[in-house]
Structure formats: C-alpha cells, structure tokens
Design an enzyme around this catalytic site. Structure first.
Site, PDB file in Angstrom:
ATOM      1  N   GLY A 110       2.055   7.047   0.959  1.00 50.76           N
ATOM      2  CA  GLY A 110       2.889   6.394  -0.035  1.00 50.76           C
ATOM      3  C   GLY A 110       2.043   5.951  -1.211  1.00 50.76           C
ATOM      4  O   GLY A 110       2.404   6.118  -2.377  1.00 50.76           O
ATOM      5  N   MET A 167      -2.414   4.918  -2.213  1.00 50.95           N
ATOM      6  CA  MET A 167      -3.808   4.761  -1.799  1.00 50.95           C
ATOM      7  C   MET A 167      -4.507   3.918  -2.846  1.00 50.95           C
ATOM      8  O   MET A 167      -4.448   4.221  -4.036  1.00 50.95           O
ATOM      9  CB  MET A 167      -4.472   6.141  -1.654  1.00 50.95           C
ATOM     10  CG  MET A 167      -5.951   6.090  -1.310  1.00 50.95           C
ATOM     11  SD  MET A 167      -6.231   5.363   0.334  1.00 50.95           S
ATOM     12  CE  MET A 167      -7.813   4.542   0.051  1.00 50.95           C
ATOM     13  N   GLU A 168      -5.168   2.866  -2.359  1.00 51.32           N
ATOM     14  CA  GLU A 168      -5.677   1.806  -3.226  1.00 51.32           C
ATOM     15  C   GLU A 168      -6.988   2.148  -3.937  1.00 51.32           C
ATOM     16  O   GLU A 168      -7.866   1.297  -4.049  1.00 51.32           O
ATOM     17  CB  GLU A 168      -5.843   0.544  -2.380  1.00 51.32           C
ATOM     18  CG  GLU A 168      -6.913   0.609  -1.264  1.00 51.32           C
ATOM     19  CD  GLU A 168      -6.411   1.136   0.090  1.00 51.32           C
ATOM     20  OE1 GLU A 168      -5.425   1.893   0.096  1.00 51.32           O
ATOM     21  OE2 GLU A 168      -7.016   0.787   1.110  1.00 51.32           O
ATOM     22  N   ASN A 169      -7.148   3.376  -4.420  1.00 54.35           N
ATOM     23  CA  ASN A 169      -8.395   3.724  -5.093  1.00 54.35           C
ATOM     24  C   ASN A 169      -8.629   2.755  -6.252  1.00 54.35           C
ATOM     25  O   ASN A 169      -7.755   2.575  -7.097  1.00 54.35           O
ATOM     26  CB  ASN A 169      -8.326   5.168  -5.569  1.00 54.35           C
ATOM     27  CG  ASN A 169      -8.157   6.124  -4.401  1.00 54.35           C
ATOM     28  OD1 ASN A 169      -8.834   5.998  -3.386  1.00 54.35           O
ATOM     29  ND2 ASN A 169      -7.232   7.059  -4.514  1.00 54.35           N
ATOM     30  N   HIS A 197       1.650  -3.602  -2.579  1.00 55.02           N
ATOM     31  CA  HIS A 197       0.719  -3.403  -1.466  1.00 55.02           C
ATOM     32  C   HIS A 197      -0.634  -2.859  -1.964  1.00 55.02           C
ATOM     33  O   HIS A 197      -1.687  -3.433  -1.679  1.00 55.02           O
ATOM     34  CB  HIS A 197       1.363  -2.450  -0.456  1.00 55.02           C
ATOM     35  CG  HIS A 197       0.497  -2.115   0.711  1.00 55.02           C
ATOM     36  ND1 HIS A 197       0.589  -2.776   1.914  1.00 55.02           N
ATOM     37  CD2 HIS A 197      -0.487  -1.195   0.868  1.00 55.02           C
ATOM     38  CE1 HIS A 197      -0.287  -2.271   2.754  1.00 55.02           C
ATOM     39  NE2 HIS A 197      -0.952  -1.309   2.150  1.00 55.02           N
ATOM     40  N   GLU A 198      -0.586  -1.774  -2.725  1.00 53.32           N
ATOM     41  CA  GLU A 198      -1.848  -1.169  -3.188  1.00 53.32           C
ATOM     42  C   GLU A 198      -2.595  -2.122  -4.120  1.00 53.32           C
ATOM     43  O   GLU A 198      -3.818  -2.209  -4.080  1.00 53.32           O
ATOM     44  CB  GLU A 198      -1.596   0.172  -3.883  1.00 53.32           C
ATOM     45  CG  GLU A 198      -0.817   1.197  -3.060  1.00 53.32           C
ATOM     46  CD  GLU A 198      -1.279   1.352  -1.615  1.00 53.32           C
ATOM     47  OE1 GLU A 198      -2.477   1.109  -1.336  1.00 53.32           O
ATOM     48  OE2 GLU A 198      -0.448   1.697  -0.753  1.00 53.32           O
ATOM     49  N   HIS A 217      -4.502  -4.686  -2.181  1.00 49.06           N
ATOM     50  CA  HIS A 217      -5.769  -4.152  -1.641  1.00 49.06           C
ATOM     51  C   HIS A 217      -6.943  -4.398  -2.599  1.00 49.06           C
ATOM     52  O   HIS A 217      -8.092  -4.338  -2.167  1.00 49.06           O
ATOM     53  CB  HIS A 217      -5.659  -2.647  -1.403  1.00 49.06           C
ATOM     54  CG  HIS A 217      -5.137  -2.256  -0.061  1.00 49.06           C
ATOM     55  ND1 HIS A 217      -5.662  -2.727   1.127  1.00 49.06           N
ATOM     56  CD2 HIS A 217      -4.155  -1.390   0.297  1.00 49.06           C
ATOM     57  CE1 HIS A 217      -5.019  -2.162   2.150  1.00 49.06           C
ATOM     58  NE2 HIS A 217      -4.090  -1.363   1.679  1.00 49.06           N
ATOM     59  N   GLU A 239      -5.447  -3.745   6.322  1.00 46.03           N
ATOM     60  CA  GLU A 239      -4.014  -3.495   6.193  1.00 46.03           C
ATOM     61  C   GLU A 239      -3.143  -4.695   6.577  1.00 46.03           C
ATOM     62  O   GLU A 239      -2.107  -4.940   5.954  1.00 46.03           O
ATOM     63  CB  GLU A 239      -3.614  -2.250   6.992  1.00 46.03           C
ATOM     64  CG  GLU A 239      -4.276  -0.961   6.486  1.00 46.03           C
ATOM     65  CD  GLU A 239      -3.936  -0.606   5.043  1.00 46.03           C
ATOM     66  OE1 GLU A 239      -2.977  -1.166   4.480  1.00 46.03           O
ATOM     67  OE2 GLU A 239      -4.655   0.246   4.474  1.00 46.03           O
ATOM     68  N   ASP A 285      -7.744   9.151  12.140  1.00 47.02           N
ATOM     69  CA  ASP A 285      -6.419   9.599  11.708  1.00 47.02           C
ATOM     70  C   ASP A 285      -5.441   9.675  12.884  1.00 47.02           C
ATOM     71  O   ASP A 285      -4.233   9.530  12.699  1.00 47.02           O
ATOM     72  CB  ASP A 285      -6.502  10.964  11.002  1.00 47.02           C
ATOM     73  CG  ASP A 285      -7.135  10.853   9.618  1.00 47.02           C
ATOM     74  OD1 ASP A 285      -6.917   9.824   8.945  1.00 47.02           O
ATOM     75  OD2 ASP A 285      -7.853  11.781   9.206  1.00 47.02           O
ATOM     76  N   TYR A 288      -1.094  -2.737  10.528  1.00 45.65           N
ATOM     77  CA  TYR A 288      -0.331  -3.288   9.409  1.00 45.65           C
ATOM     78  C   TYR A 288       0.520  -4.477   9.861  1.00 45.65           C
ATOM     79  O   TYR A 288       0.425  -5.579   9.319  1.00 45.65           O
ATOM     80  CB  TYR A 288       0.609  -2.225   8.824  1.00 45.65           C
ATOM     81  CG  TYR A 288      -0.054  -1.096   8.074  1.00 45.65           C
ATOM     82  CD1 TYR A 288      -0.696  -0.062   8.766  1.00 45.65           C
ATOM     83  CD2 TYR A 288      -0.024  -1.027   6.686  1.00 45.65           C
ATOM     84  CE1 TYR A 288      -1.286   0.995   8.084  1.00 45.65           C
ATOM     85  CE2 TYR A 288      -0.607   0.025   5.997  1.00 45.65           C
ATOM     86  CZ  TYR A 288      -1.235   1.030   6.703  1.00 45.65           C
ATOM     87  OH  TYR A 288      -1.817   2.060   6.014  1.00 45.65           O
TER      88      TYR A 288
HETATM   89  N1  BES Z   1      -4.864   2.614   2.567  1.00 43.91           N
HETATM   90  C1  BES Z   1      -3.541   2.969   2.906  1.00 43.91           C
HETATM   91  C2  BES Z   1      -3.334   4.432   3.061  1.00 43.91           C
HETATM   92  C3  BES Z   1      -4.206   5.079   4.112  1.00 43.91           C
HETATM   93  C4  BES Z   1      -4.367   4.492   5.344  1.00 43.91           C
HETATM   94  C5  BES Z   1      -4.822   6.263   3.844  1.00 43.91           C
HETATM   95  C6  BES Z   1      -5.172   5.095   6.291  1.00 43.91           C
HETATM   96  C7  BES Z   1      -5.629   6.868   4.789  1.00 43.91           C
HETATM   97  C8  BES Z   1      -5.796   6.274   6.023  1.00 43.91           C
HETATM   98  C9  BES Z   1      -2.527   2.448   1.887  1.00 43.91           C
HETATM   99  O1  BES Z   1      -2.863   1.203   1.356  1.00 43.91           O
HETATM  100  C10 BES Z   1      -1.216   2.228   2.602  1.00 43.91           C
HETATM  101  O2  BES Z   1      -1.200   1.438   3.490  1.00 43.91           O
HETATM  102  N2  BES Z   1      -0.169   2.925   2.182  1.00 43.91           N
HETATM  103  C11 BES Z   1       1.149   2.749   2.741  1.00 43.91           C
HETATM  104  C12 BES Z   1       1.926   1.808   1.859  1.00 43.91           C
HETATM  105  C13 BES Z   1       2.854   0.877   2.553  1.00 43.91           C
HETATM  106  C14 BES Z   1       2.286   0.137   3.713  1.00 43.91           C
HETATM  107  C15 BES Z   1       3.462  -0.084   1.554  1.00 43.91           C
HETATM  108  C16 BES Z   1       1.808   4.110   2.810  1.00 43.91           C
HETATM  109  O3  BES Z   1       1.170   5.098   2.395  1.00 43.91           O
HETATM  110  O4  BES Z   1       2.915   4.227   3.280  1.00 43.91           O
HETATM  111 ZN    ZN Z   2      -2.621  -0.362   2.739  1.00 42.07          ZN
END
Ligand code: BES
Ligand code: ZN
Length: 592
Positions: A259, A261-263, A286-287, A290, A309, A366, A374
């Site tokens: 959804g 990614m907090e780059n 959310h991002e 982060h 998270e 993964d 979360y």
């Molecule tokens: N950092 C995560 C995405 C991520 C997690 C990438 C683990 C690779 C490995 C990102 O901050 C995230 O949590 N995205 C969620 C958003 C949601 C919780 C609001 C997503 O992608 O759904």
């Molecule tokens: Zn996240």
C-alpha cells in the site's frame, strides 16, 4: 565472529560503512543496473570484511589508489544470498565495488510501457524492505549498520529518477541519457534505499511536500493527498519536528506490491489509494508516521519489526483521531482487528510467528510478514498509553524519540527504556504476553463506539434477515461501509450478493478496500456476475494485501479455483516477484 542480525552476513566485530557513494546505470533493455558503490568506513578496515549480496554479478573490488583486492563470493543461501568476503589491506577506509544486478533481482520491478498509465515508456521501481537491498547494492544489509548516501543515476533521456534522498541536480550525458544526482545526508537503514525511474511529473502540495506520478495521474494524486501538510503538522505534535527536511510522495504503477513504503523524503504509494474521495489517506498518515517510528528510531532487525509497525499503526490512528474524531478512530481499530484475526488464523499452525519478539533464524522475513506486528504491536502501545495516561505517554514518546534518534534498537532496549521512564508500566499491562506469548492477551484494549457497535449488531443480524435501512445505505461513509462488509458472514448466498451489490453499487466502487472486500465475499459465494470485475482487479493490481484474500476466497469452490488458476496464468508475468510468490503459495494451498 558476531552476527547480530539473522538476516545478514554483517559481522559486528568488523567496521561499519558510514556512507555509500553510488553510480547506477539503468539499462531497461537488459533489465539490469550497472552499479558502482564506494563504501566509506569511519574506522579502518584491516583484513576481512563481509557484505551481503544476492544475485549480484561482482566485477571488481578495489581500494582507491591500491587497485584490486582479493574477494570471494560464498555459496548462495536461498534467503540470505551470497556473502561477499573482501580482504582489505591494513588502513583501508574505502572499498569500491563494480557489479551488475540480476534481471530477476527481488528489489527491482522492471515494467514494460503497457504496465504503466501512459503506456509509452518503461518504468523501474525498487522495494528493499525487508532484505532486498542486497539484490541492488552490495552492502551491510542490516538496519543496524546505518548509512548516509549519495547517488548518481543515469537513465534514458525523457525519464526522471527519484530516490529516498534529496535531489541534487541533473544533467544530460550527451549520449541520449541523463544523470540525476541525490544526497541523503542522514544515516538510514539499508532497507530504506529506494529508486524509481519513469515518465514522472510533480505537483506541489505545500512548501515542503509534493507528489510525483505519471502525467496521466498526477492531478488526481495532487487532489487526493492535498491534506498532507495538515497531517505533517499533527504528526509533529505527537513526535516533534519533522526530521527529514522534505516529505514527498510517489504514486507508483498498480503492480506495486504494498500500500505504501516509507522511503525517507519519498514515500512510495499504490495508485489504489486514488479513490477519488480522499477515503484512503490513512495510508499516507501511516507512512508519514514512519518518518519518526521506523526511519528515525528503527528496528535493529526484522525480529523487532513490531517496533516499526506497531508504533506506526498506533500513530496513524492517533492522527486519524485528531483529524476526524473518535468514531473514525474506532472504525480504524475495528479494521485492524479484522486484519489481526485473519493473520492469527493464517498462522494457526505457526504460533511462533504470532509473538511480537520474533525468532527468525532460518525464516524468510517475507514469509513471517502479517498484520500481527502491526495490530498486536499497536495494542501494546495503546495499553501502555491507557495505563499511564495520554499526557504522560506523550512526554514519554518525545523522550523516546530523543534518546534513540538515528539509531536501530531491539525490543530489549525499548523495554529497558520504558522501565526507566515509566516504571512498572510493562508489568501492569502484561507486556510479556504481547512480546513472547502467541495469540492475543485477554486484557488487550478493546475499542468501541456506539457507531461501531451498531454496525456490528447489524452485520451479525444478517442471517436473521436484518438489513441496513435506505438511510444507512445512502448515508454511510466509506469506512462505515467497509467495517460493515468486514463483519458480514464470510459465506453468503448468491441472492445475498445480488442484494448487496444492488443496494450498495459495490461493483463500481473506486475505494479498493471496499471493492476488494466485496469481491472477496462474491468470490467465496461463487457469484458469477462478479467474475469479470475480479479478473480485472487481479490482472491490474499487484498489491499483496488484495491478492491474498481474493485468491484465497477463489479457492473455495471448484469453478472459482479454475478461474483463479486461469487469472494467475495471465496476470503473473505482470506481478512483482513478491506478489507472484504469495499468490503461488495461496494456489498451492488449494485442495486439488
Ligand atoms: N513498511 C511497510 C511496508 C512493508 C512491510 C514493506 C514489510 C516490506 C516489508 C509500510 O509502512 C506498510 O506498513 N504499509 C501498509 C500500510 C498500512 C498498514 C496503512 C501496506 O502496504 O498496506
Ligand atoms: Zn508501516
């Protein structure tokens, strides 16, 4: 030898790189990056230095001024990749490595023009979290070894490169290409290295924020995320001033597997957030959060992922509450509860993956990914807040951010700090049950509102014939409708599906959370009128959060299983490698 991170060959007895200087040539025809990385060390490396690589073709390893030095690539481990062991002469401060990435590097997705909005130019994006930076750059690929970086990225003329860094100018090379320069002066964990290249335009949203997207989507992206400055201000109220200078966003093509990614300085977002009504901006909250929880204070390894998270989900809902009120926040917690229950169910036979403090030796991070860090994590943070009170917890957070800024910490370091600042709080909320015991503690905070309880009762009455009124059908917000759909029985009849679509016009929804929740119900009901919409979504969208439940629901009946296999065969070439792996494992779990 000391390896503090089970997912890295990094040896903490060896010096850490402090800065990377990257030169990346992006070759769309070969789907490869020709790379050169200079690793700069704060102290001298004398002798053995171990780096992470995966699938990289190493060409030369040199020390500037001294020429080539000995190196050896270890056997390829399926999770970790290959250790690159370099032997450096005494006093080495810099090591230069020339290399090439593999066409199937997990961090990189190479898109054909047809997979983009504009359909005229190719596109490349990276996704390094959890442990994929090593498929893009040889490095100490653990969040313990933070690095500043500088980069020069050369791409075909007409395309634009962005990174998780500040832009530092660009110029034509004279041979039909253009070089973009970047600088990230603050030390970040390697999983925050990020690059995207495509036909990109931007729109300013505030003096410190702009959104990037393909020209075809940039206007709708600017409208959808227009409220970002307000969010930044709320987040600053929670955690202190924004530490990364700019907050820019990039809306990616639909195959982006997450959804968001907090780059740092360049959040990556899925285009499925462009609902047209700003109803999915909680992902931006959310991002953005982060920027503090994750990017400023970082988990020391993936075993402590909940520190990133869990805190961020808690912060996201806090921001949501200040912007939209208590009812909206309660709905957010209810959506999280559903995700938590689904994950606990998925890991029913792997309870060791349901604790917050994970033991991941030999496990691909993964594969351990779920909503548990979360949502269970956010509930632990909320429990601590409820125990000490909002004001005291707010002060604690500021101290926490100050004490650990730009460092990467373990659960043990977090607990020691809580014990020092909020003595007795961990014990009072039974933190151990969250951290080390499977499932959810019975004492975990529950979030209610009259509105939420009403939706729950209505959904639970479905089997007894209770239905929403015309006023509810017309008046619910997207969040209310989503929570209602999530609380309906998972197995509906085809007549039920027809009723829902007839009244809520679900098939045409632009909010993908609602659309996918609906299509998941329809798939489980073998409801044929939804099949073509299911196919469209699964072929276009690669977000794993949507693929898993949709393909999962299609697994329940013979006819939909056949449909799923057919759709996957057509869609999988367009999926990101991570998404392809997730769907393949869902299909393998089908009864044959
Ligand atoms: N950092 C995560 C995405 C991520 C997690 C990438 C683990 C690779 C490995 C990102 O901050 C995230 O949590 N995205 C969620 C958003 C949601 C919780 C609001 C997503 O992608 O759904
Ligand atoms: Zn996240």
């Amino acid at each position: 030898m000391q390896r503090p991170d089970p997912h890295s060959y990094y040896d903490s007895a060896q010096p850490r790189a402090r800065r990377l200087r990257l030169k990346l040539g992006v070759d769309f025809a070969a789907k490869r990056i020709d790379g050169e990385v200079m690793l700069e060390f704060g102290e001298a490396v004398s002798g053995v230095l171990d780096l992470d690589t995966k699938g990289l073709e190493i060409q030369t390893v040199q020390v500037p001024g001294q020429g080539s030095i000995p190196w050896e690539l270890g056997e390829a481990d399926p999770i970790l990749g290959s250790r690159l062991r370099v032997t450096a002469p005494a006093g080495t401060r810099e090591v230069a490595i020339r290399y090439r990435t593999a066409p199937d590097a997990m961090a990189l997705q190479w898109l054909d023009p047809a997979q983009t909005e504009g359909k005229v130019a190719p596109y490349l994006f990276s996704q390094c979290q959890q442990i994929h930076a090593r498929t893009m750059v040889p490095c100490q690929d653990t969040p313990l070894a933070r690095i500043a970086y500088q980069a020069e990225v050369t791409v075909p003329e007409g395309l634009t490169a962005v990174m998780s860094a500040g832009p530092d100018g660009d110029q034509a090379t004279g041979d039909g290409r253009r070089t973009f320069r970047f600088a990230m002066p603050q030390p970040i964990p390697s999983y925050l290295l990020a690059l995207a290249v495509g036909r990109l335009e931007s729109r300013d949203l505030s003096p410190r924020s702009r959104v990037w997207a393909e020209p075809e989507t940039v206007a709708s992206a600017a409208w959808e995320f227009a409220g970002v400055e307000e969010m930044i201000l709320k987040a600053e109220g929670l955690f202190g001033s924004y530490p990364w200078d700019r907050y820019d966003m990039l809306v990616l093509p639909p195959s982006f597997p997450y959804g968001g990614m907090e780059n740092p300085r360049m959040t990556f977002l899925t285009p499925t957030l462009l609902a047209g009504d700003r109803s999915l901006v909680d992902v931006v909250a959310h991002e953005l959060a982060h920027s503090w929880t994750g990017n400023l204070v970082t988990n020391a390894s993936m075993e402590h992922f909940w520190l990133n998270e869990g805190f961020t989900v808690w912060a996201e809902r806090k921001i949501l509450r200040t912007l939209h009120g208590d009812d909206a926040a309660a709905l957010g917690w209810a959506m999280g509860q559903k995700a938590l229950e689904d994950s606990l169910e998925r890991f029913r036979k792997e309870p060791h993956l349901t604790v917050l403090r994970l033991h991941l030796e030999g496990i691909d991070p993964d594969d351990a990914f779920s909503s548990i860090p979360y949502e269970k994590g956010a509930r632990l943070v909320a429990a601590l807040e409820q125990h000490v009170g909002e004001a005291a917890f707010g002060r604690f957070l500021h101290e926490y951010m100050d004490a650990f800024r730009f460092t990467s910490i373990t659960t043990e370091q977090f607990c020691a700090f809580v014990e020092e600042k909020l003595p007795g709080a961990l014990k009072a909320v039974n933190a151990k049950a969250y951290l080390d015991e499977p499932g959810m503690p019975a004492t975990a905070p529950a979030f209610h509102s009259a509105q939420l309880d009403g939706l729950t009762a209505l959904a639970e009455g479905w089997g007894k014939g209770r239905r929403p009124t015309e006023a509810q059908i017309a008046g619910w917000t997207p969040a209310e409708l989503l929570v209602y759909l999530q609380k309906l029985p998972r197995q509906l009849s085809q007549a039920d599906c027809a009723w829902l679509d007839g009244h809520f016009k679900l098939m045409g929804r632009g909010n993908h959370e609602i659309l996918v929740e609906w299509l998941t119900l329809a798939a489980a009901a073998d409801y044929e009128p939804a099949f073509s919409r299911i196919r469209e979504v699964l072929v276009r969208v690669g977000r794993m959060k949507y693929l898993r439940p949709l393909y999962g629901a299609l697994g329940q009946q013979a006819r939909t299983r056949a449909l799923a296999r057919e759709i996957f065969a057509a869609a999988s070439p367009g999926y990101h490698g991570l998404s392809r792996r997730v769907v393949a494992s869902v299909l393998e779990s089908y009864p044959s």
